[in-house]
Write a protein that holds these residues in place. Structure first.
Motif, short mmCIF file in Angstrom:
data_model
loop_
_atom_site.label_atom_id
_atom_site.label_comp_id
_atom_site.label_asym_id
_atom_site.label_seq_id
_atom_site.Cartn_x
_atom_site.Cartn_y
_atom_site.Cartn_z
N VAL A 106 0.84 -1.20 0.00
CA VAL A 106 0.00 0.00 0.00
C VAL A 106 0.87 1.25 0.00
CG1 VAL A 106 -1.67 1.33 1.36
CG2 VAL A 106 -1.98 -1.14 1.07
N MET A 107 1.94 1.25 0.77
CA MET A 107 2.83 2.41 0.83
C MET A 107 3.55 2.62 -0.51
SD MET A 107 2.22 3.83 3.62
CE MET A 107 3.46 5.08 3.48
N LEU A 108 3.98 1.55 -1.14
CA LEU A 108 4.65 1.67 -2.44
C LEU A 108 3.71 2.30 -3.47
CD1 LEU A 108 6.53 -1.74 -2.66
CD2 LEU A 108 7.58 0.54 -2.59
N VAL A 109 2.46 1.85 -3.50
CA VAL A 109 1.50 2.39 -4.45
C VAL A 109 1.16 3.84 -4.09
CG1 VAL A 109 -0.87 2.18 -5.32
CG2 VAL A 109 0.57 0.14 -5.08
N ALA A 110 1.01 4.13 -2.80
CA ALA A 110 0.68 5.50 -2.38
C ALA A 110 1.78 6.49 -2.73
CB ALA A 110 0.41 5.52 -0.86
N VAL A 111 3.00 6.15 -2.44
CA VAL A 111 4.12 7.05 -2.75
C VAL A 111 4.28 7.19 -4.27
CG1 VAL A 111 6.63 7.34 -2.60
CG2 VAL A 111 5.33 6.66 -0.57
N GLY A 112 4.18 6.07 -4.98
CA GLY A 112 4.26 6.13 -6.43
C GLY A 112 3.13 6.95 -7.03
N GLY A 113 1.92 6.77 -6.51
CA GLY A 113 0.77 7.53 -7.00
C GLY A 113 0.94 9.03 -6.79
N ALA A 114 1.50 9.39 -5.65
CA ALA A 114 1.75 10.81 -5.38
C ALA A 114 2.76 11.38 -6.37
CB ALA A 114 2.24 11.00 -3.94
N LEU A 115 3.83 10.64 -6.62
CA LEU A 115 4.84 11.09 -7.58
C LEU A 115 4.25 11.17 -8.99
CD1 LEU A 115 7.91 9.05 -6.34
CD2 LEU A 115 7.55 11.52 -6.11
N GLY A 116 3.47 10.17 -9.37
CA GLY A 116 2.85 10.18 -10.69
C GLY A 116 1.87 11.33 -10.85
N GLY A 117 1.08 11.60 -9.82
CA GLY A 117 0.15 12.72 -9.85
C GLY A 117 0.85 14.06 -9.99
N MET A 118 1.97 14.20 -9.30
CA MET A 118 2.75 15.44 -9.44
C MET A 118 3.33 15.56 -10.85
SD MET A 118 4.68 15.91 -5.76
CE MET A 118 5.14 14.20 -5.50
N GLY A 119 3.76 14.45 -11.41
CA GLY A 119 4.25 14.45 -12.78
C GLY A 119 3.16 14.85 -13.76
N ARG A 120 1.94 14.32 -13.55
CA ARG A 120 0.82 14.67 -14.42
C ARG A 120 0.52 16.15 -14.34
NH1 ARG A 120 -4.94 13.36 -12.92
NH2 ARG A 120 -3.92 11.75 -11.71
N LEU A 121 0.53 16.70 -13.14
CA LEU A 121 0.29 18.14 -12.97
C LEU A 121 1.33 18.95 -13.74
CD1 LEU A 121 -1.17 20.52 -11.57
CD2 LEU A 121 0.45 20.23 -9.68
N PHE A 122 2.58 18.59 -13.60
CA PHE A 122 3.66 19.30 -14.30
C PHE A 122 3.48 19.24 -15.81
CE2 PHE A 122 7.75 19.12 -16.50
CZ PHE A 122 8.25 20.37 -16.18
N VAL A 123 3.26 18.04 -16.35
CA VAL A 123 3.12 17.87 -17.80
C VAL A 123 1.88 18.61 -18.30
CG1 VAL A 123 2.70 16.20 -19.66
CG2 VAL A 123 4.43 15.72 -17.90
N SER A 124 0.78 18.52 -17.59
CA SER A 124 -0.46 19.20 -18.01
C SER A 124 -0.29 20.71 -18.05
CB SER A 124 -1.61 18.82 -17.09
OG SER A 124 -1.93 17.47 -17.24
N ARG A 125 0.36 21.25 -17.04
CA ARG A 125 0.58 22.71 -17.03
C ARG A 125 1.58 23.12 -18.10
NH1 ARG A 125 -0.36 24.60 -11.02
NH2 ARG A 125 -2.55 23.96 -10.95
N TRP A 126 2.60 22.31 -18.31
CA TRP A 126 3.58 22.59 -19.35
C TRP A 126 2.90 22.60 -20.72
CZ3 TRP A 126 5.00 19.69 -23.57
CH2 TRP A 126 6.12 20.11 -24.27
N ALA A 127 2.08 21.59 -20.97
CA ALA A 127 1.39 21.48 -22.26
C ALA A 127 0.42 22.64 -22.47
CB ALA A 127 0.66 20.15 -22.36
N ALA A 128 -0.31 23.01 -21.44
CA ALA A 128 -1.26 24.12 -21.56
C ALA A 128 -0.54 25.42 -21.87
CB ALA A 128 -2.08 24.26 -20.27
N ALA A 129 0.61 25.64 -21.23
CA ALA A 129 1.37 26.87 -21.46
C ALA A 129 1.96 26.92 -22.87
CB ALA A 129 2.49 27.00 -20.42
N ARG A 130 2.32 25.78 -23.42
CA ARG A 130 2.97 25.76 -24.73
C ARG A 130 2.03 25.45 -25.90
NH1 ARG A 130 6.05 25.51 -20.86
NH2 ARG A 130 8.23 26.08 -20.84
N LEU A 131 0.98 24.67 -25.63
CA LEU A 131 0.10 24.24 -26.71
C LEU A 131 -1.30 24.82 -26.62
CD1 LEU A 131 1.19 20.48 -26.69
CD2 LEU A 131 1.98 22.29 -28.24
N GLY A 132 -1.59 25.51 -25.53
CA GLY A 132 -2.91 26.10 -25.35
C GLY A 132 -3.88 25.18 -24.64
N THR A 133 -5.07 25.70 -24.40
CA THR A 133 -6.08 24.95 -23.65
C THR A 133 -7.32 24.61 -24.47
OG1 THR A 133 -7.01 27.01 -22.80
CG2 THR A 133 -5.35 25.92 -21.43
#
Length: 122
Positions: free
Chosen positions: A8-35
């Motif tokens: 459970v801890m491995l999935v929780a920590v991994g999920g948190a890291l993955g969610g932060m990565g998704r936030l970063f990529v989504s904001r990067w894409a919106a800033a460069r490619l539009g919304t």
């Protein structure tokens, strides 16, 4: 089958890291490619499909690392819920071509990305 605390801890920590990565990529894409189109969600889902395909055939370590990487990180990074809501929003706006493109690109390119990952992982 019982799920251990370590799993459970491995999935929780991994999920948190993955969610932060998704936030970063989504904001990067919106800033460069539009919304006007959900580019960030498409990018994370295609990258996640590629990576899970690659990891599925090339990962030769224990179940713990697999849980952390595939279920945790990639599970938190990719998102069918955002894809679904964004496609529904495009449909509500009567942007049928954009909604259709989002569905087709996500499914067809997602399967192609997973297949490419499998082939490169061999």
């Amino acid at each position: 089958m019982a799920i251990g605390v370590a799993s459970v801890m491995l999935v929780a920590v991994g999920g948190a890291l993955g969610g932060m990565g998704r936030l970063f990529v989504s904001r990067w894409a919106a800033a460069r490619l539009g919304t006007d189109f959900p580019w960030g969600t498409l990018i994370v889902n295609l990258a996640g499909a590629f990576l899970i395909g690659w990891l599925a055939v090339s990962l030769t370590v224990g179940a713990g690392l697999s849980l952390w990487l595939m279920t945790g990180i990639l599970g938190g990074f990719t998102t069918v819920s955002s894809f679904s809501l964004q496609t529904l929003d495009l449909m509500r706006e009567r942007r049928w071509m954009a909604a259709s493109a989002n569905v087709c690109l996500t499914l067809v390119l997602g399967i192609a990305a997973a297949a490419l990952g499998v082939e490169l992982g061999r």
